[in-house]
Motif scaffolding. Structure first.
Motif, short mmCIF file in Angstrom:
data_model
loop_
_atom_site.label_atom_id
_atom_site.label_comp_id
_atom_site.label_asym_id
_atom_site.label_seq_id
_atom_site.Cartn_x
_atom_site.Cartn_y
_atom_site.Cartn_z
N PHE A 61 0.84 -1.20 0.00
CA PHE A 61 0.00 0.00 0.00
C PHE A 61 0.88 1.26 0.00
O PHE A 61 0.63 2.21 -0.75
N SER A 62 1.92 1.25 0.83
CA SER A 62 2.78 2.43 0.99
C SER A 62 3.64 2.69 -0.23
O SER A 62 4.00 3.84 -0.51
N ALA A 63 3.97 1.64 -0.99
CA ALA A 63 4.87 1.77 -2.14
C ALA A 63 4.14 2.12 -3.44
O ALA A 63 4.77 2.51 -4.42
N GLN A 64 2.80 2.00 -3.44
CA GLN A 64 2.07 2.07 -4.72
C GLN A 64 2.19 3.42 -5.43
O GLN A 64 2.15 3.47 -6.66
N ASN A 65 2.33 4.51 -4.68
CA ASN A 65 2.42 5.82 -5.33
C ASN A 65 3.83 6.41 -5.32
O ASN A 65 4.02 7.60 -5.57
#
Length: 195
Positions: free
Chosen positions: A68-72
């Motif tokens: 979730f944290s890496a997606q953007n």
């Protein structure tokens, strides 16, 4: 209950790791060896979170938080330079190389921290410290040895060891052994990934 000792980190590309290992070898020649434990070059990484002992069944929650944290996040530029010590140069307990980065790394850190707290992990309330640990000074080091280390570190100027781009974060298991820790990569999450 089976548990693993875990941490989340960013691993650096091989060319930059080679330059860090070379800097470490050069540094060793100037410092007393009897009271310093050097980190094996393959174990040097940029730690984001140390999670401690975690039940195996919670690992999927960690990788979900990482995804979730890496997606953007787009690939992050890192530059390694400067030499320092914790808690400070005149009282060295940990010897480190500094890391400069673009602001994205702080966004990644903050989002990941929020996600881990939501998943009920116990997270230290400390700001992100961008450094790579090179060595630890023994607790038994004499004041004379510490002074010698501090004076030597103050004289050494490590210019930039180059810029690199990282495109993922990793989850590692840390297995503590008498000969030193063994780190095993359990997951690697690429930036910009949503699965």
């Amino acid at each position: 209950m089976d548990e693993k000792r875990l941490f989340i980190a960013i691993s650096l590309p091989a060319p930059q790791m080679k330059r860090i290992a070379e800097a470490q070898i050069a540094l060793r020649k100037h410092l007393p060896q009897s009271c310093i434990r050097w980190v094996q070059p393959q174990n040097i990484h940029l730690t984001l979170f140390f999670l401690g002992q975690v039940p195996i069944e919670k690992i999927s929650q960690i990788t979900s938080a990482m995804t979730f944290s890496a997606q953007n996040i787009k690939p992050i530029n890192l530059e390694i330079s400067d030499l320092g010590a914790f808690p400070y140069l005149n009282k060295p307990n940990v010897i480190w190389l500094g890391v400069k980065s673009d602001p994205q790394i702080f966004s990644l850190f903050d989002t990941l921290k929020d996600q881990l707290i939501r998943a009920k992990f116990s997270i230290e309330s400390r700001p992100l410290s961008l450094h790579l640990t090179l060595a630890r000074v023994s607790r038994n080091a004499s004041n004379t040895e510490r002074e010698q280390i501090a004076k030597t570190l103050a004289k050494i100027n490590i210019a930039s060891l180059g810029m690199s781009m990282v495109d993922s974060i990793q989850l590692y298991e840390s297995d503590l052994r008498p000969t030193g820790p063994i780190y095993t990569r359990l997951a690697s999450i690429e930036f910009g990934s949503s699965n």
